[in-house]
Design an enzyme around this catalytic site. Structure first.
Site, PDB file in Angstrom:
ATOM      1  N   TYR A 142      53.798  66.350  58.529  1.00  0.00           N
ATOM      2  CA  TYR A 142      54.557  65.364  59.302  1.00  0.00           C
ATOM      3  C   TYR A 142      53.871  65.095  60.643  1.00  0.00           C
ATOM      4  CZ  TYR A 142      58.554  63.322  61.797  1.00  0.00           C
ATOM      5  OH  TYR A 142      59.375  62.498  62.525  1.00  0.00           O
ATOM      6  N   ASP A 160      60.029  50.036  48.712  1.00  0.00           N
ATOM      7  CA  ASP A 160      59.314  51.282  48.996  1.00  0.00           C
ATOM      8  C   ASP A 160      58.077  50.907  49.801  1.00  0.00           C
ATOM      9  OD1 ASP A 160      57.762  53.540  49.044  1.00  0.00           O
ATOM     10  OD2 ASP A 160      57.786  53.872  46.876  1.00  0.00           O
ATOM     11  N   VAL A 161      58.052  51.253  51.071  1.00  0.00           N
ATOM     12  CA  VAL A 161      56.963  50.785  51.942  1.00  0.00           C
ATOM     13  C   VAL A 161      55.624  51.418  51.597  1.00  0.00           C
ATOM     14  CG1 VAL A 161      58.530  50.263  53.856  1.00  0.00           C
ATOM     15  CG2 VAL A 161      57.419  52.516  53.745  1.00  0.00           C
ATOM     16  N   ARG A 205      77.155  42.218  58.912  1.00  0.00           N
ATOM     17  CA  ARG A 205      77.695  40.884  58.575  1.00  0.00           C
ATOM     18  C   ARG A 205      79.134  40.749  59.064  1.00  0.00           C
ATOM     19  NH1 ARG A 205      74.907  41.633  52.873  1.00  0.00           N
ATOM     20  NH2 ARG A 205      72.941  40.533  53.237  1.00  0.00           N
ATOM     21  N   ARG A 245      70.246  54.029  57.062  1.00  0.00           N
ATOM     22  CA  ARG A 245      71.044  55.018  57.789  1.00  0.00           C
ATOM     23  C   ARG A 245      70.240  55.565  58.961  1.00  0.00           C
ATOM     24  NH1 ARG A 245      71.077  60.013  53.388  1.00  0.00           N
ATOM     25  NH2 ARG A 245      68.848  60.406  53.372  1.00  0.00           N
ATOM     26  N   GLY A 246      70.852  56.452  59.710  1.00  0.00           N
ATOM     27  CA  GLY A 246      70.147  57.131  60.794  1.00  0.00           C
ATOM     28  C   GLY A 246      69.653  56.191  61.872  1.00  0.00           C
ATOM     29  N   ARG A 293      74.355  74.148  59.734  1.00  0.00           N
ATOM     30  CA  ARG A 293      73.997  75.201  58.772  1.00  0.00           C
ATOM     31  C   ARG A 293      73.388  76.426  59.437  1.00  0.00           C
ATOM     32  NH1 ARG A 293      72.225  70.851  55.652  1.00  0.00           N
ATOM     33  NH2 ARG A 293      70.064  71.115  56.338  1.00  0.00           N
ATOM     34  N   LYS A 313      52.353  61.441  62.065  1.00  0.00           N
ATOM     35  CA  LYS A 313      52.856  60.785  63.272  1.00  0.00           C
ATOM     36  C   LYS A 313      51.755  60.647  64.329  1.00  0.00           C
ATOM     37  CE  LYS A 313      56.969  59.889  61.869  1.00  0.00           C
ATOM     38  NZ  LYS A 313      57.397  58.470  61.662  1.00  0.00           N
TER      39      LYS A 313
END
Length: 274
Positions: free
Chosen positions: A180, A63-64, A51, A16-17, A224, A184
């Site tokens: 995070y 799971d990387v 497809r 996704r994303g 939100r 990065k």
């Protein structure tokens, strides 16, 4: 020409994303796709749509952060589609939980309100488990996948690797999430180092450092927080909006192709923030 016609392109976190958007862009360029994610339903939905559009797609749950699982995934990619020619390291843990959201809101308010300065207290309150979780996927996962891909690319003297970093690794704009940001930043340093190491083998490694992506998750967050907080956020961005997934995916497609001379570089589309 996209430069990826009939290329075997691996995208991690493709369910996704942004990962899904990048897979769609590569498919539109004629790539043969190997996609992985840990979310089976999301991955199946992405693969079915591709497809239906006529693309050849191989998928696997991976799971990387698990070195052995990554090696098994790349062995299957080579067996089913052939050696990996393009790798997009997109899979990542991003700050999206309630505690992450509270830190983000506090930081944005601090940035846009004239108040007495003091520590925001994010790093001193962070647990070992939170810190290590981000490193497992965001840094170790990038290394495991890059190593596995290079073992297929280097002997053939061809490869393109695109690492999805973040403006968080270049600036203090994500001070609300120091774990995070640190991961990065590591991805950007790794890109620079490996990019110089393997460019002589015609393997070009580069990174994209997005300055905010209008993903479904971020749209939900914006809904939100209400109009006042949204205005505070967009006040920080000179362009007044986030980048769309299609805008970032187009850059990933360009870096995955042959029409550039970039190696070890980090490009940061960020609407003028940095």
């Amino acid at each position: 020409m996209s430069g990826v016609q009939d290329r075997v392109c691996v995208v991690t976190g493709a369910g996704r994303g942004l990962g899904r958007a990048i897979a769609q862009a590569l498919a539109a360029g004629g790539a043969r796709l190997a996609l992985c994610d840990i979310r089976a339903d999301d991955l199946a939905e992405t693969a079915a749509a591709l497809r239906a559009g006529g693309s050849e797609v191989f998928t696997a749950i991976c799971d990387v952060s698990d070195s052995a699982a990554v090696d098994r995934f790349f062995a299957e990619v080579e067996r089913v589609l052939g050696p990996a020619e393009v790798l997009v390291n997109n899979a990542a843990v991003v700050p999206g939980g309630p505690e992450d959201e509270a830190r983000r809101n506090k930081h944005y308010e601090w940035l846009t309100t004239p108040v007495e300065r003091g520590s925001l207290g994010f790093t001193s309150a962070m647990s070992d488990a939170d810190w290590l979780k981000y490193w497992g996927v965001n840094v170790h996962g990038v290394f495991f996948c890059t190593r596995a891909a290079l073992r297929q690319m280097e002997p053939r003297r061809y490869g393109r690797i695109v690492n999805i970093a973040s403006i968080a690794g270049l600036s203090a704009m994500s001070a609300h999430s120091p774990h995070y940001s640190a991961t990065k930043g590591a991805v950007i340093a790794f890109t620079r180092s490996v990019g110089a190491e393997v460019a002589g083998a015609n393997v070009f490694v580069n990174a994209i450092a997005p300055g905010g992506v209008a993903t479904e998750m971020f749209d939900e967050y914006l809904a939100r927080i209400g109009p006042e907080a949204r205005h505070r956020l967009f006040q920080i961005i000179p362009a007044g909006r986030l980048g769309t997934m299609e805008e970032y995916a187009g850059l990933a497609l360009y870096l995955a192709g042959d029409n550039h001379y970039l190696a070890g570089q980090t490009i940061s589309p960020n609407g003028g923030m940095f």
